[in-house]
Design an enzyme around this catalytic site. Sequence first.
Site, PDB file in Angstrom:
ATOM      1  N   HIS A 217       0.841  -1.207   0.000  1.00 53.26           N
ATOM      2  CA  HIS A 217       0.000   0.000   0.000  1.00 53.26           C
ATOM      3  C   HIS A 217       0.879   1.261   0.000  1.00 53.26           C
ATOM      4  O   HIS A 217       0.584   2.236  -0.678  1.00 53.26           O
ATOM      5  CB  HIS A 217      -0.873   0.072   1.268  1.00 53.26           C
ATOM      6  CG  HIS A 217      -1.869  -1.027   1.409  1.00 53.26           C
ATOM      7  ND1 HIS A 217      -1.782  -2.000   2.376  1.00 53.26           N
ATOM      8  CD2 HIS A 217      -2.996  -1.302   0.705  1.00 53.26           C
ATOM      9  CE1 HIS A 217      -2.812  -2.817   2.279  1.00 53.26           C
ATOM     10  NE2 HIS A 217      -3.558  -2.428   1.274  1.00 53.26           N
TER      11      HIS A 217
ATOM     12  N   GLN B 279      -1.296  -4.048  -8.807  1.00 47.94           N
ATOM     13  CA  GLN B 279      -1.472  -5.026  -9.894  1.00 47.94           C
ATOM     14  C   GLN B 279      -1.647  -6.449  -9.378  1.00 47.94           C
ATOM     15  O   GLN B 279      -1.917  -7.360 -10.148  1.00 47.94           O
ATOM     16  CB  GLN B 279      -0.273  -4.973 -10.846  1.00 47.94           C
ATOM     17  CG  GLN B 279      -0.341  -3.806 -11.806  1.00 47.94           C
ATOM     18  CD  GLN B 279       0.884  -3.678 -12.678  1.00 47.94           C
ATOM     19  OE1 GLN B 279       1.825  -4.460 -12.574  1.00 47.94           O
ATOM     20  NE2 GLN B 279       0.892  -2.682 -13.539  1.00 47.94           N
TER      21      GLN B 279
END
Length: 290
Positions: A38, A153
């Site tokens: 993150h 992704q």
Amino acid sequence: MDRQMVQLITSANELTAILENISSIGLVPTMGNLHKGHLSLIKKSISENKNTIISIFVNPKQFSPNEDFTEYPRTLEQDLSKIKNTSKGKNVYVFSPKSIEEVYPPNFSTTLRVPSFENKLCAISRPNHFEGVCTVIYRLFTLIKPNQAYFGQKDFQQLCIIKAMSKDLFPKIKIIGVPIYRDSNGLALSSRNKYLSINEKKDALHLFKTLKNMAEQMKMCWPNIKKLSQLTTDAKNLPIATNIRWDYLSIIDANTLEQVRDTSTQVIIAGSLYVNKIRLIDNILINKES
Ligand code: PAF
């Protein structure tokens, strides 16, 4: 928390008031329990936008009744301090709604789907998951109206669905996919890794190792499509530890998530593996020329 650097917003009204005074916004939607993956999204947004808004909202709509919504780790204080350490004096806002109604007003009944990217991969074992994701992103985009939004992704199917939804409903918002963040041994970072014991983490590596071997072998057989499917079958048939099992393993076109064709320019090797009850996902993206 230093409020000059990281401002906490807990209501939709507060958010609206702040948005009147800022422009050029990068949004990083999260469900909190932040890890280095993150933080790599947050760093990218900070480097590319004047203002970054990080949403921290455990979205009930993307969990099915048998999933871990109530147990999902809520770690706001730790998340805020990680964000503060990452934000280095830049304009960063954290939208952590104080209630579900701040995101979904009472009687909110709309849901969104992108059917062409569903009925495959993760959606098979999580049938309503992407509807919940799409709906919450729709709400966050409507509330925040960012210029750019950042997604990992690792959740490749999620990224495809959000790109498609956004192209139709929010064409001005640029969706940016950020490469997978891995541990030094290759394990893709995920909030669910916390549920794994040390031994289970070792077993979980089977996922990345398999994808990596397949990627190596693919270089030799692409564009022979028959060989690609043999590669998948062989990898799935390799002996594995008794506490792990494949949910899926596929080589597919990265733009359509359909079968690889002669015309495919990018493919993705995507896998999902259960380690006992914990379901992990990972993928490797390959360009035809590489
Ligand atoms: O990837 C996630 O953490 C969530 O699915 C997202 C995009 C924040 C939506 O709740």
